[in-house]
Write a protein that holds these residues in place. Structure first.
Motif, PDB file in Angstrom:
ATOM      1  N   ALA A 111       0.731  -1.303   0.123  1.00  0.00           N
ATOM      2  CA  ALA A 111       0.057  -0.132  -0.055  1.00  0.00           C
ATOM      3  C   ALA A 111       0.994   1.274  -0.068  1.00  0.00           C
ATOM      4  O   ALA A 111       0.469   2.247  -0.779  1.00  0.00           O
ATOM      5  CB  ALA A 111      -0.848   0.045   1.310  1.00  0.00           C
ATOM      6  N   ASP A 112       1.986   1.324   0.844  1.00  0.00           N
ATOM      7  CA  ASP A 112       2.850   2.518   0.656  1.00  0.00           C
ATOM      8  C   ASP A 112       3.531   2.733  -0.831  1.00  0.00           C
ATOM      9  O   ASP A 112       3.470   3.980  -1.179  1.00  0.00           O
ATOM     10  CB  ASP A 112       4.081   2.152   1.645  1.00  0.00           C
ATOM     11  CG  ASP A 112       3.600   2.141   3.219  1.00  0.00           C
ATOM     12  OD1 ASP A 112       2.541   2.718   3.389  1.00  0.00           O
ATOM     13  OD2 ASP A 112       4.503   1.487   4.083  1.00  0.00           O
ATOM     14  N   VAL A 113       3.667   1.582  -1.493  1.00  0.00           N
ATOM     15  CA  VAL A 113       4.129   1.944  -2.958  1.00  0.00           C
ATOM     16  C   VAL A 113       3.114   2.233  -3.888  1.00  0.00           C
ATOM     17  O   VAL A 113       3.322   3.295  -4.438  1.00  0.00           O
ATOM     18  CB  VAL A 113       4.699   0.624  -3.293  1.00  0.00           C
ATOM     19  CG1 VAL A 113       5.087   0.522  -4.704  1.00  0.00           C
ATOM     20  CG2 VAL A 113       5.936   0.148  -2.660  1.00  0.00           C
ATOM     21  N   TRP A 148       5.924  10.151 -12.721  1.00  0.00           N
ATOM     22  CA  TRP A 148       7.209  10.018 -12.604  1.00  0.00           C
ATOM     23  C   TRP A 148       7.741   8.640 -12.274  1.00  0.00           C
ATOM     24  O   TRP A 148       8.538   8.255 -12.900  1.00  0.00           O
ATOM     25  CB  TRP A 148       7.828  11.210 -12.000  1.00  0.00           C
ATOM     26  CG  TRP A 148       7.948  12.478 -12.562  1.00  0.00           C
ATOM     27  CD1 TRP A 148       7.507  12.768 -13.760  1.00  0.00           C
ATOM     28  CD2 TRP A 148       8.116  13.698 -12.082  1.00  0.00           C
ATOM     29  NE1 TRP A 148       7.368  14.082 -14.139  1.00  0.00           N
ATOM     30  CE2 TRP A 148       7.994  14.836 -12.860  1.00  0.00           C
ATOM     31  CE3 TRP A 148       8.298  14.379 -10.526  1.00  0.00           C
ATOM     32  CZ2 TRP A 148       7.907  16.148 -12.694  1.00  0.00           C
ATOM     33  CZ3 TRP A 148       8.501  15.698 -10.402  1.00  0.00           C
ATOM     34  CH2 TRP A 148       8.264  16.432 -11.507  1.00  0.00           C
ATOM     35  N   LEU A 149       6.868   8.236 -11.088  1.00  0.00           N
ATOM     36  CA  LEU A 149       7.300   6.888 -10.559  1.00  0.00           C
ATOM     37  C   LEU A 149       7.074   5.801 -11.782  1.00  0.00           C
ATOM     38  O   LEU A 149       7.877   4.868 -11.711  1.00  0.00           O
ATOM     39  CB  LEU A 149       6.382   6.654  -9.330  1.00  0.00           C
ATOM     40  CG  LEU A 149       7.065   7.236  -7.976  1.00  0.00           C
ATOM     41  CD1 LEU A 149       5.912   7.219  -6.808  1.00  0.00           C
ATOM     42  CD2 LEU A 149       8.466   6.921  -7.645  1.00  0.00           C
ATOM     43  N   LEU A 171       8.948   6.551  -3.727  1.00  0.00           N
ATOM     44  CA  LEU A 171       9.836   7.615  -2.983  1.00  0.00           C
ATOM     45  C   LEU A 171       9.858   7.488  -1.412  1.00  0.00           C
ATOM     46  O   LEU A 171       8.910   7.250  -0.810  1.00  0.00           O
ATOM     47  CB  LEU A 171       9.555   8.964  -3.425  1.00  0.00           C
ATOM     48  CG  LEU A 171       9.425   9.214  -4.910  1.00  0.00           C
ATOM     49  CD1 LEU A 171       8.635  10.741  -5.102  1.00  0.00           C
ATOM     50  CD2 LEU A 171      10.705   9.250  -5.354  1.00  0.00           C
ATOM     51  N   ASP A 172      11.070   7.849  -0.841  1.00  0.00           N
ATOM     52  CA  ASP A 172      11.087   7.920   0.685  1.00  0.00           C
ATOM     53  C   ASP A 172      12.048   8.913   1.027  1.00  0.00           C
ATOM     54  O   ASP A 172      13.013   9.221  -0.196  1.00  0.00           O
ATOM     55  CB  ASP A 172      11.435   6.551   1.061  1.00  0.00           C
ATOM     56  CG  ASP A 172      10.938   6.364   2.508  1.00  0.00           C
ATOM     57  OD1 ASP A 172      10.480   7.453   3.176  1.00  0.00           O
ATOM     58  OD2 ASP A 172      11.029   5.423   3.019  1.00  0.00           O
ATOM     59  N   ARG A 173      12.190   9.466   2.163  1.00  0.00           N
ATOM     60  CA  ARG A 173      13.206  10.264   2.765  1.00  0.00           C
ATOM     61  C   ARG A 173      14.725   9.624   2.672  1.00  0.00           C
ATOM     62  O   ARG A 173      14.714   8.346   2.674  1.00  0.00           O
ATOM     63  CB  ARG A 173      12.955  11.041   3.947  1.00  0.00           C
ATOM     64  CG  ARG A 173      12.822   9.754   4.919  1.00  0.00           C
ATOM     65  CD  ARG A 173      12.244  10.580   6.371  1.00  0.00           C
ATOM     66  NE  ARG A 173      12.256   9.412   7.444  1.00  0.00           N
ATOM     67  CZ  ARG A 173      11.404   8.840   7.810  1.00  0.00           C
ATOM     68  NH1 ARG A 173      10.214   8.663   6.856  1.00  0.00           N
ATOM     69  NH2 ARG A 173      11.342   7.754   8.815  1.00  0.00           N
ATOM     70  N   GLY A 174      15.577  10.459   2.905  1.00  0.00           N
ATOM     71  CA  GLY A 174      16.988  10.016   3.276  1.00  0.00           C
ATOM     72  C   GLY A 174      17.881  10.119   1.718  1.00  0.00           C
ATOM     73  O   GLY A 174      17.127  10.444   0.569  1.00  0.00           O
ATOM     74  N   PRO A 197      15.245   7.648  -3.367  1.00  0.00           N
ATOM     75  CA  PRO A 197      15.457   9.132  -2.458  1.00  0.00           C
ATOM     76  C   PRO A 197      14.816  10.157  -3.269  1.00  0.00           C
ATOM     77  O   PRO A 197      14.795  10.515  -4.500  1.00  0.00           O
ATOM     78  CB  PRO A 197      16.873   9.317  -2.439  1.00  0.00           C
ATOM     79  CG  PRO A 197      17.363   8.800  -3.408  1.00  0.00           C
ATOM     80  CD  PRO A 197      16.731   7.345  -3.690  1.00  0.00           C
ATOM     81  N   ARG A 198      13.749  10.686  -2.596  1.00  0.00           N
ATOM     82  CA  ARG A 198      12.861  11.819  -2.966  1.00  0.00           C
ATOM     83  C   ARG A 198      13.721  13.113  -3.464  1.00  0.00           C
ATOM     84  O   ARG A 198      13.404  13.655  -4.191  1.00  0.00           O
ATOM     85  CB  ARG A 198      11.766  12.146  -1.723  1.00  0.00           C
ATOM     86  CG  ARG A 198      10.755  13.210  -2.479  1.00  0.00           C
ATOM     87  CD  ARG A 198       9.658  13.710  -1.168  1.00  0.00           C
ATOM     88  NE  ARG A 198       8.878  12.370  -0.861  1.00  0.00           N
ATOM     89  CZ  ARG A 198       7.675  12.034  -1.398  1.00  0.00           C
ATOM     90  NH1 ARG A 198       7.373  12.979  -2.410  1.00  0.00           N
ATOM     91  NH2 ARG A 198       6.918  10.979  -0.989  1.00  0.00           N
ATOM     92  N   GLU A 199      14.788  13.477  -2.620  1.00  0.00           N
ATOM     93  CA  GLU A 199      15.652  14.330  -2.861  1.00  0.00           C
ATOM     94  C   GLU A 199      16.523  14.384  -4.176  1.00  0.00           C
ATOM     95  O   GLU A 199      16.920  15.504  -4.598  1.00  0.00           O
ATOM     96  CB  GLU A 199      16.769  14.556  -1.531  1.00  0.00           C
ATOM     97  CG  GLU A 199      17.717  13.441  -1.567  1.00  0.00           C
ATOM     98  CD  GLU A 199      19.029  13.600  -2.017  1.00  0.00           C
ATOM     99  OE1 GLU A 199      19.355  14.681  -2.406  1.00  0.00           O
ATOM    100  OE2 GLU A 199      19.862  12.687  -2.134  1.00  0.00           O
ATOM    101  N   ARG A 200      16.243  13.209  -4.883  1.00  0.00           N
ATOM    102  CA  ARG A 200      17.083  13.097  -6.250  1.00  0.00           C
ATOM    103  C   ARG A 200      15.991  13.369  -7.500  1.00  0.00           C
ATOM    104  O   ARG A 200      16.573  13.323  -8.454  1.00  0.00           O
ATOM    105  CB  ARG A 200      17.601  11.572  -6.486  1.00  0.00           C
ATOM    106  CG  ARG A 200      18.262  11.294  -5.105  1.00  0.00           C
ATOM    107  CD  ARG A 200      19.749  10.441  -5.249  1.00  0.00           C
ATOM    108  NE  ARG A 200      20.757  11.478  -5.715  1.00  0.00           N
ATOM    109  CZ  ARG A 200      22.033  10.938  -5.925  1.00  0.00           C
ATOM    110  NH1 ARG A 200      22.448  10.017  -6.234  1.00  0.00           N
ATOM    111  NH2 ARG A 200      22.968  12.156  -5.837  1.00  0.00           N
ATOM    112  N   MET A 201      14.929  13.504  -7.189  1.00  0.00           N
ATOM    113  CA  MET A 201      13.779  14.048  -8.249  1.00  0.00           C
ATOM    114  C   MET A 201      13.765  15.505  -8.537  1.00  0.00           C
ATOM    115  O   MET A 201      13.654  16.151  -7.607  1.00  0.00           O
ATOM    116  CB  MET A 201      12.566  13.213  -7.805  1.00  0.00           C
ATOM    117  CG  MET A 201      12.283  12.000  -7.531  1.00  0.00           C
ATOM    118  SD  MET A 201      12.432  11.133  -9.003  1.00  0.00           S
ATOM    119  CE  MET A 201      10.860  11.337  -9.746  1.00  0.00           C
TER     120      MET A 201
END
Length: 445
Positions: free
Chosen positions: A105-107, A119-120, A147-150, A176-180
């Motif tokens: 479900a998280d995915v 985008w995913l 996506l996830d943090r980190g 990592p979300r920060e790479r999008m």
């Protein structure tokens, strides 16, 4: 009502309650909202739904059998403690089913996020392309991303055991979300794809005896070979990433491991990842072996200028020196390894390295600058390699890179959706007919 009868009645009510709550757990397709282009491909969704439905079906049978036992001759005469003990195991199994549902479900839920969901879906297409190898060496499982943090990525590989039991039906990659959105996302994504590819080819098991043979020679280099052996799983994933997206992999890796100096030189013999300083040097060496070019030496020197070793303790400098001394031989062994799974071919020979040589990537970028539509028909991993090379050559700004990639991820998502729709429109396949029978039996349709 006696105390014993009251206890058994209460446990029976709890067991029936499990059945009612289990009936509320529906397939994702019945309640997740997302635009069609953001949806995971039917083959992946079917694999997930069937896996979860199987768990629910088995649990339902277990609860029904328990209720039948509880109402029967033996159950009516058993002690409340024994009835409670059996019910407790049922409840634990119920929680496992819910935990596995929540895992997927998280995915799936992220696919409802504006832009990110599409985008995913595009990243799913990139991952599938990066996992595909010419030559029919394995049947690639479905891959889905979220996506996830980190700063780092991770994978839950297909065909591995899930918490609570059962075999994972798909590969799930956390990025990592920060790479999008930028070419650096390819480094993290394809590294995780490399873990799945290496497992499908049994590369770790194939290489370990070879590395153990190098260890057994003894001498000053014995420790270095022990460490290469200890790190081989992560190194193979890095090799896969460099082989697929070229210098974009190493640049992305630098972005991940550019940490405070103490962490970059941290030596931990228990960590499956190479020492970050060594890992970047190794990535450059793999790049040089696969795609000979002066850019790899320049990048290694740049890394050394960021983290000079002059002020390190002599013990640490000595270890780094031994690792650097064995690095060329280790990389040669790696890229020329011929596992049985590749039927006599080396890793370098199956990775289509001719198409990804720096000069060829630069030529692609020049062609696509004139005719951008050509990017859309190229393999997604090749596109990331071209964009990464153009960025390294100073031919592409971060702003242009982000715009191009966001458009391409959207296009790949839409294309995969339309391709799947076209397959469905062409008529039912054997797999689709099997799925229809499963739906009828599971949901009484």
């Amino acid at each position: 009502m006696s105390s014993n009868s009251l206890a058994l009645w209460m446990i029976s009510q709890e067991a029936r309650s499990l059945l009612t709550r289990l009936a509320r757990v529906k397939p994702f397709a019945l309640y997740e909202t997302m635009v069609p282009a953001a949806a995971i491909l039917p083959v992946a969704q079917t694999a997930i739904e069937r896996y979860l439905a199987k768990g629910r079906h088995e649990l339902r049978k277990m609860v029904q059998a328990y209720l039948k036992w509880l109402d029967g001759y033996e159950g009516q005469r058993v002690s409340p403690a024994e009835a409670q003990r059996k019910f407790t195991f049922l409840r634990l199994r119920f929680n496992v089913v819910l935990d596995q549902f929540d895992l997927f479900a998280d995915v799936v839920t992220q696919r409802s996020e504006h832009e990110n969901g599409v985008w995913l879906s595009g990243l799913d297409a990139v991952a599938a392309d990066a996992l595909a190898l010419p030559g029919d060496h394995y049947k690639a499982p479905p891959v889905i991303c979220y996506l996830d943090r980190g700063h780092g990525a991770a994978i839950r590989r297909a065909r591995t055991r899930l918490p609570g039991g059962g075999e994972n039906p798909v590969a799930i990659i956390r990025v990592p979300r920060e790479r999008m959105v930028g070419s650096g996302i390819a480094s993290s994504l394809v590294h995780e794809v490399g873990h799945q590819g290496a497992a499908l080819l049994d590369l770790v098991e194939s290489l370990k005896p070879v590395l153990q043979g190098m260890e057994s020679k003894g001498g000053a280099e014995e420790l270095a070979w022990k460490l290469w052996n200890r790190w081989i799983s992560e190194i193979l994933a890095d090799l896969w990433s460099v082989a697929r997206v070229g210098i974009a992999s190493t640049l992305g890796l630098i972005g991940v491991v550019s940490l405070p100096r103490a962490f970059v030189f941290r030596v931990s013999l228990d960590d499956p990842h190479p020492i970050p300083w060594v890992r970047v040097k190794l990535s450059c060496a793999i790049g040089q072996a696969l795609y000979p070019h002066s850019q790899w030496g320049r990048l290694a020197e740049l890394w050394e200028s960021f983290y000079p070793i002059a002020s390190l303790e002599e013990k640490t400098k000595g270890l780094l020196g031994i690792l650097e001394a064995t690095l060329p031989g280790f990389v040669a062994l790696l890229v020329n390894h011929r596992p049985k799974s590749l039927r006599g071919k080396s890793l370098m020979e199956v990775m289509s390295v001719e198409e990804r040589q720096p000069a060829r990537l630069a030529a692609y970028h020049q062609e696509w600058s004139i005719s951008p539509a050509r990017m859309r028909v190229a393999p997604p991993s090749l596109v990331f390699a071209v964009i990464g090379q153009a960025k390294a050559d100073g031919k592409l700004s971060p702003e242009e890179e982000s715009k191009i990639l966001s458009n391409l991820l959207t296009y790949w998502a839409l294309r995969s959706t339309l391709d799947a729709s076209a397959i469905c429109a062409a008529g039912p396949t054997a797999q689709m007919r099997e799925q229809e029978l499963w739906l009828k039996s599971e949901y009484r349709i």
